[in-house]
Scaffold this motif. Structure first.
Motif, PDB file in Angstrom:
ATOM      1  N   GLN A  74      48.108  14.953 -29.812  1.00  0.00           N
ATOM      2  CA  GLN A  74      48.942  16.006 -29.239  1.00  0.00           C
ATOM      3  C   GLN A  74      50.370  15.893 -29.750  1.00  0.00           C
ATOM      4  O   GLN A  74      50.809  14.823 -30.165  1.00  0.00           O
ATOM      5  CB  GLN A  74      48.927  15.999 -27.714  1.00  0.00           C
ATOM      6  CG  GLN A  74      48.743  14.679 -27.062  1.00  0.00           C
ATOM      7  CD  GLN A  74      48.707  14.785 -25.548  1.00  0.00           C
ATOM      8  OE1 GLN A  74      49.717  14.619 -24.923  1.00  0.00           O
ATOM      9  NE2 GLN A  74      47.560  15.038 -24.960  1.00  0.00           N
ATOM     10  N   THR A  75      51.039  17.046 -29.730  1.00  0.00           N
ATOM     11  CA  THR A  75      52.439  17.111 -30.143  1.00  0.00           C
ATOM     12  C   THR A  75      53.149  18.182 -29.347  1.00  0.00           C
ATOM     13  O   THR A  75      52.547  19.190 -28.992  1.00  0.00           O
ATOM     14  CB  THR A  75      52.577  17.405 -31.650  1.00  0.00           C
ATOM     15  OG1 THR A  75      53.975  17.455 -31.983  1.00  0.00           O
ATOM     16  CG2 THR A  75      51.915  18.709 -32.038  1.00  0.00           C
ATOM     17  N   GLN A  80      57.504  24.025 -29.780  1.00  0.00           N
ATOM     18  CA  GLN A  80      58.926  23.703 -29.764  1.00  0.00           C
ATOM     19  C   GLN A  80      59.388  23.455 -31.203  1.00  0.00           C
ATOM     20  O   GLN A  80      58.765  22.690 -31.929  1.00  0.00           O
ATOM     21  CB  GLN A  80      59.128  22.445 -28.917  1.00  0.00           C
ATOM     22  CG  GLN A  80      60.533  22.118 -28.579  1.00  0.00           C
ATOM     23  CD  GLN A  80      60.591  20.902 -27.656  1.00  0.00           C
ATOM     24  OE1 GLN A  80      59.689  20.086 -27.619  1.00  0.00           O
ATOM     25  NE2 GLN A  80      61.673  20.788 -26.919  1.00  0.00           N
ATOM     26  N   VAL A  81      60.468  24.100 -31.602  1.00  0.00           N
ATOM     27  CA  VAL A  81      60.971  23.952 -32.963  1.00  0.00           C
ATOM     28  C   VAL A  81      61.736  22.637 -33.082  1.00  0.00           C
ATOM     29  O   VAL A  81      62.566  22.308 -32.237  1.00  0.00           O
ATOM     30  CB  VAL A  81      61.887  25.137 -33.347  1.00  0.00           C
ATOM     31  CG1 VAL A  81      62.507  24.936 -34.718  1.00  0.00           C
ATOM     32  CG2 VAL A  81      61.108  26.442 -33.297  1.00  0.00           C
ATOM     33  N   LEU A  82      61.433  21.899 -34.133  1.00  0.00           N
ATOM     34  CA  LEU A  82      62.127  20.655 -34.425  1.00  0.00           C
ATOM     35  C   LEU A  82      63.106  20.922 -35.558  1.00  0.00           C
ATOM     36  O   LEU A  82      62.741  21.515 -36.567  1.00  0.00           O
ATOM     37  CB  LEU A  82      61.116  19.573 -34.833  1.00  0.00           C
ATOM     38  CG  LEU A  82      61.674  18.201 -35.172  1.00  0.00           C
ATOM     39  CD1 LEU A  82      62.404  17.597 -33.979  1.00  0.00           C
ATOM     40  CD2 LEU A  82      60.547  17.278 -35.616  1.00  0.00           C
ATOM     41  N   ILE A  96      66.391  21.609 -41.962  1.00  0.00           N
ATOM     42  CA  ILE A  96      65.171  22.393 -41.800  1.00  0.00           C
ATOM     43  C   ILE A  96      64.818  22.526 -40.324  1.00  0.00           C
ATOM     44  O   ILE A  96      65.222  21.715 -39.498  1.00  0.00           O
ATOM     45  CB  ILE A  96      63.975  21.779 -42.570  1.00  0.00           C
ATOM     46  CG1 ILE A  96      63.657  20.363 -42.085  1.00  0.00           C
ATOM     47  CG2 ILE A  96      64.237  21.814 -44.072  1.00  0.00           C
ATOM     48  CD1 ILE A  96      62.358  19.780 -42.644  1.00  0.00           C
ATOM     49  N   ALA A  97      64.063  23.572 -40.028  1.00  0.00           N
ATOM     50  CA  ALA A  97      63.503  23.786 -38.695  1.00  0.00           C
ATOM     51  C   ALA A  97      62.017  24.020 -38.901  1.00  0.00           C
ATOM     52  O   ALA A  97      61.619  24.729 -39.827  1.00  0.00           O
ATOM     53  CB  ALA A  97      64.151  24.984 -38.023  1.00  0.00           C
ATOM     54  N   PHE A  98      61.185  23.388 -38.056  1.00  0.00           N
ATOM     55  CA  PHE A  98      59.755  23.559 -38.260  1.00  0.00           C
ATOM     56  C   PHE A  98      58.947  23.369 -36.979  1.00  0.00           C
ATOM     57  O   PHE A  98      59.432  22.813 -36.001  1.00  0.00           O
ATOM     58  CB  PHE A  98      59.238  22.612 -39.350  1.00  0.00           C
ATOM     59  CG  PHE A  98      59.280  21.147 -38.996  1.00  0.00           C
ATOM     60  CD1 PHE A  98      58.157  20.490 -38.514  1.00  0.00           C
ATOM     61  CD2 PHE A  98      60.440  20.413 -39.176  1.00  0.00           C
ATOM     62  CE1 PHE A  98      58.193  19.146 -38.209  1.00  0.00           C
ATOM     63  CE2 PHE A  98      60.491  19.065 -38.885  1.00  0.00           C
ATOM     64  CZ  PHE A  98      59.353  18.422 -38.389  1.00  0.00           C
ATOM     65  N   THR A  99      57.731  23.884 -37.030  1.00  0.00           N
ATOM     66  CA  THR A  99      56.719  23.626 -36.005  1.00  0.00           C
ATOM     67  C   THR A  99      55.526  23.008 -36.707  1.00  0.00           C
ATOM     68  O   THR A  99      55.405  23.099 -37.938  1.00  0.00           O
ATOM     69  CB  THR A  99      56.283  24.920 -35.279  1.00  0.00           C
ATOM     70  OG1 THR A  99      55.809  25.849 -36.248  1.00  0.00           O
ATOM     71  CG2 THR A  99      57.430  25.522 -34.478  1.00  0.00           C
ATOM     72  N   ILE A 116      55.018  24.400 -40.625  1.00  0.00           N
ATOM     73  CA  ILE A 116      55.623  25.634 -41.100  1.00  0.00           C
ATOM     74  C   ILE A 116      57.121  25.375 -41.053  1.00  0.00           C
ATOM     75  O   ILE A 116      57.683  25.135 -39.980  1.00  0.00           O
ATOM     76  CB  ILE A 116      55.250  26.844 -40.220  1.00  0.00           C
ATOM     77  CG1 ILE A 116      53.735  26.950 -40.029  1.00  0.00           C
ATOM     78  CG2 ILE A 116      55.861  28.122 -40.790  1.00  0.00           C
ATOM     79  CD1 ILE A 116      52.945  27.102 -41.298  1.00  0.00           C
ATOM     80  N   ILE A 117      57.763  25.394 -42.231  1.00  0.00           N
ATOM     81  CA  ILE A 117      59.138  24.910 -42.371  1.00  0.00           C
ATOM     82  C   ILE A 117      60.049  26.008 -42.903  1.00  0.00           C
ATOM     83  O   ILE A 117      59.709  26.697 -43.861  1.00  0.00           O
ATOM     84  CB  ILE A 117      59.174  23.709 -43.348  1.00  0.00           C
ATOM     85  CG1 ILE A 117      58.198  22.626 -42.906  1.00  0.00           C
ATOM     86  CG2 ILE A 117      60.598  23.175 -43.490  1.00  0.00           C
ATOM     87  CD1 ILE A 117      57.932  21.560 -43.959  1.00  0.00           C
TER      88      ILE A 117
END
Length: 143
Positions: A74-75, A80-82, A96-99, A116-117
Motif C-alpha cells: 500500500q501507498t 496524494q501528490v508527492l 517533480i510532482a507525482f503519484t 506519473i510524473i
C-alpha cells in the motif's frame, strides 16, 4: 458505445512522464515524456535503478519507502501528490510532482510500481520567488 484504447499509444502520447519499475526499483517502462523531462533516452533508462533520477542525498530515504511499499502493498501516494527534487541527465536539478500506482500480479501481490510524473520546476521557482517578494513586502510594512 465502447471504445477500445491502445494503452501503449496512450503511454507514448501522454504529456507526463510514465515510469514503471519492478519490485527491485529497476526501470521497465520509460515513455517519451520521461525522456524529455529527465534527458535520458529509453535505452539509457530501461534496466537501470531509479537512482538515475533521485538525488544522492535522498536515495536512502527513497529506498526505505520503496521497500516498505513493496512489503506492505500500500501507498498513500496513489491519490496524494508527492513533490520532491530530482536530477536530469548531466546532474541538473529539477522539481517533480507525482503519484504512483501499485501493479499487482494475478495473485494480488505487488509486482511493480507505476509513477506519473510532472516537471514542476518552473512553477516551484515562481512560488519561491513570490514567497521571497511577500516576505520582503511584509518586512517593509512592519518597519
Amino acid at each position: 458505445m465502447q471504445t477500445s484504447v491502445d494503452l501503449s499509444q496512450l503511454v507514448s502520447a501522454i504529456g507526463d512522464a510514465v515510469v514503471v519499475c519492478d519490485p527491485d526499483g529497476m526501470i521497465t517502462l520509460w515513455n517519451g515524456a520521461a525522456e524529455r523531462i529527465f534527458g535520458f533516452t529509453e535505452q539509457e533508462a530501461l534496466g537501470k535503478s531509479l537512482d538515475l533520477i533521485i538525488p544522492q542525498r535522498l536515495q536512502e530515504r527513497h529506498w526505505s519507502g520503496y521497500r516498505n511499499t513493496m512489503q506492505m502493498g500500500q501507498t498513500r501516494y496513489g491519490s496524494q501528490v508527492l513533490k520532491v527534487p530530482a536530477v536530469r541527465k548531466g546532474g541538473g536539478a529539477l522539481s517533480i510532482a507525482f503519484t504512483v500506482a501499485l501493479l499487482r500480479d494475478a495473485a494480488g501481490a505487488v509486482n511493480g510500481i507505476a509513477s506519473i510524473i510532472r516537471d514542476e520546476t518552473e512553477r516551484f521557482q515562481e512560488e519561491r520567488d513570490l514567497r521571497k517578494r511577500l516576505a520582503a513586502l511584509e518586512a517593509r510594512a512592519s518597519a
